[in-house]
Design an enzyme around this catalytic site. Structure first.
Site, PDB file in Angstrom:
ATOM      1  N   GLY A 258     127.580 -18.426  47.315  1.00 13.49           N
ATOM      2  CA  GLY A 258     126.451 -18.370  46.387  1.00 13.49           C
ATOM      3  C   GLY A 258     125.224 -19.062  46.944  1.00 13.49           C
ATOM      4  O   GLY A 258     125.214 -19.579  48.071  1.00 13.49           O
TER       5      GLY A 258
ATOM      6  N   ASN B 146     127.704 -26.239  30.431  1.00 14.36           N
ATOM      7  CA  ASN B 146     127.849 -24.967  31.110  1.00 14.36           C
ATOM      8  C   ASN B 146     128.532 -23.978  30.181  1.00 14.36           C
ATOM      9  O   ASN B 146     129.502 -24.331  29.501  1.00 14.36           O
ATOM     10  CB  ASN B 146     128.679 -25.121  32.393  1.00 14.36           C
ATOM     11  CG  ASN B 146     128.974 -23.803  33.074  1.00 14.36           C
ATOM     12  OD1 ASN B 146     129.995 -23.166  32.786  1.00 14.36           O
ATOM     13  ND2 ASN B 146     128.099 -23.388  33.955  1.00 14.36           N
ATOM     14  N   VAL B 147     128.001 -22.769  30.103  1.00 15.17           N
ATOM     15  CA  VAL B 147     128.684 -21.672  29.417  1.00 15.17           C
ATOM     16  C   VAL B 147     128.667 -20.474  30.354  1.00 15.17           C
ATOM     17  O   VAL B 147     127.664 -20.212  31.022  1.00 15.17           O
ATOM     18  CB  VAL B 147     128.031 -21.329  28.057  1.00 15.17           C
ATOM     19  CG1 VAL B 147     128.397 -22.358  27.012  1.00 15.17           C
ATOM     20  CG2 VAL B 147     126.521 -21.211  28.170  1.00 15.17           C
ATOM     21  N   ARG B 148     129.770 -19.748  30.399  1.00 17.99           N
ATOM     22  CA  ARG B 148     129.903 -18.710  31.406  1.00 17.99           C
ATOM     23  C   ARG B 148     130.868 -17.632  30.933  1.00 17.99           C
ATOM     24  O   ARG B 148     131.679 -17.846  30.017  1.00 17.99           O
ATOM     25  CB  ARG B 148     130.392 -19.297  32.725  1.00 17.99           C
ATOM     26  CG  ARG B 148     131.716 -20.023  32.592  1.00 17.99           C
ATOM     27  CD  ARG B 148     132.010 -20.904  33.788  1.00 17.99           C
ATOM     28  NE  ARG B 148     133.253 -21.658  33.623  1.00 17.99           N
ATOM     29  CZ  ARG B 148     133.342 -22.809  32.973  1.00 17.99           C
ATOM     30  NH1 ARG B 148     132.268 -23.347  32.419  1.00 17.99           N
ATOM     31  NH2 ARG B 148     134.501 -23.430  32.860  1.00 17.99           N
TER      32      ARG B 148
ATOM     33  N   HIS C 264     125.877 -32.900  30.929  1.00 18.48           N
ATOM     34  CA  HIS C 264     126.175 -31.626  31.594  1.00 18.48           C
ATOM     35  C   HIS C 264     126.613 -30.615  30.545  1.00 18.48           C
ATOM     36  O   HIS C 264     127.327 -30.951  29.596  1.00 18.48           O
ATOM     37  CB  HIS C 264     127.300 -31.831  32.614  1.00 18.48           C
ATOM     38  CG  HIS C 264     128.021 -30.572  32.986  1.00 18.48           C
ATOM     39  ND1 HIS C 264     129.270 -30.244  32.476  1.00 18.48           N
ATOM     40  CD2 HIS C 264     127.676 -29.546  33.802  1.00 18.48           C
ATOM     41  CE1 HIS C 264     129.658 -29.088  32.975  1.00 18.48           C
ATOM     42  NE2 HIS C 264     128.710 -28.636  33.773  1.00 18.48           N
TER      43      HIS C 264
END
Length: 294
Positions: free
Chosen positions: A254, A110-112, A108
């Site tokens: 969302g 994730n960058v945000r 996994h």
């Protein structure tokens, strides 16, 4: 935020190209979507990309989103109560890879980034973690050494945060062998924070692709497959109970299909299952305990 969005769009495309090459058979369905202002309080656009039924990846998701909202959901205001009621913009790339071969670990990344419209608040977040089904020490060492090289002096704190976050607290059990993780990153130096997030995003394939290539052809049978399906249940439990990103997406109404691309296509639960003593499966529990892999 425009500079961040440009980076995230490019990162997604690089990831899709590399994973398609690794699989060698299947390609990503690229589902571009948009939500106009009149459709919902949450507006924006993105590309949900999903690969299914591949030679190497049973399911892989690598999606980009750039959304705006009128009010922060509870999952965000619980940690930033002073931002309650403010319009916001949030963008990110989220990746979850569920390989077919049980000897290849799930991964996994994730960058945000987040910012209120009035500039009162901003932060970055991201990381990557590895969830093996069978313990291979050299894979874990490579994973963590790559993360350490990418994040430098921050690695120790990021690893500790990852070990603390990716835990099924209702079972008191780590989800995997960790990696690096940071959330609500704002030390006043926006350029430095953005650079760290880019380092995480850019090093993910360096950490994961060699493991996929090393294990993809390892022989396995029905026993290994059933163990993989059982352990995937722990992954689902974490995502639906503890994962902040999933909660943010659901609470902000969302796009459900995009949010749930993190789920494996097949999974199983068995009542009070205990692996046979001395078996390869029984060794995983000890393997998941946090240690200094790097």
């Amino acid at each position: 935020m425009n500079d961040v969005v440009d980076y995230l769009r490019d990162l997604q495309q690089r990831l899709l190209t590399r994973f398609e090459a690794l699989d060698g058979r299947a390609t990503f369905l690229r589902d571009a979507w948009s939500r106009p202002a009149e459709a919902s309080k949450l507006t924006g656009e993105g590309i949900t990309a999903v690969l299914e039924g591949g030679a190497v990846f049973e399911r892989a998701g690598a999606s980009f989103s750039d959304v705006r909202g009128t009010t922060l959901p509870p999952s965000a205001t619980a940690r930033q109560p002073h931002l309650a009621g403010r319009p916001f913009r949030a963008a990110g790339v989220s990746v979850v890879i569920h390989p077919l071969n049980p000897h290849v670990p799930t991964s996994h990344m994730n960058v945000r980034a987040f910012s209120t419209d009035d500039g009162a608040g901003w932060w970055f977040g991201g990381g990557y973690d590895l969830t093996p089904y069978y313990p291979y020490e050299d894979d874990c060492v490579h994973w963590h050494r790559t993360a350490k090289a990418a994040t430098g002096e921050r690695y120790g704190a990021l690893k500790a945060a990852c070990d603390e976050y990716f835990v099924n607290k209702h079972r008191d059990e780590p989800r995997g062998i960790g990696g690096v993780f940071v959330d609500d990153l704002n030390d006043g130096d926006r350029a430095g924070c953005f650079a760290l997030i880019r380092a995480i995003g850019d090093s993910y394939l360096d950490a994961y692709a060699p493991i996929v290539e090393r294990r993809r052809a390892t022989p396995y049978g029905e026993r290994e497959r059933q163990w993989q399906l059982y352990r995937r249940g722990r992954y689902v439990e974490f995502n639906l109970v503890w994962d902040r990103g999933t909660l943010f997406g659901l609470q902000s109404k969302g796009r459900i299909e995009s949010i749930l691309t993190s789920m494996p296509p097949l999974v199983s639960w068995k009542y009070d299952y205990q692996p046979e003593a001395g078996s390869p499966e029984s060794k995983l529990a000890d393997f998941l305990k946090p240690r200094d892999w790097a």
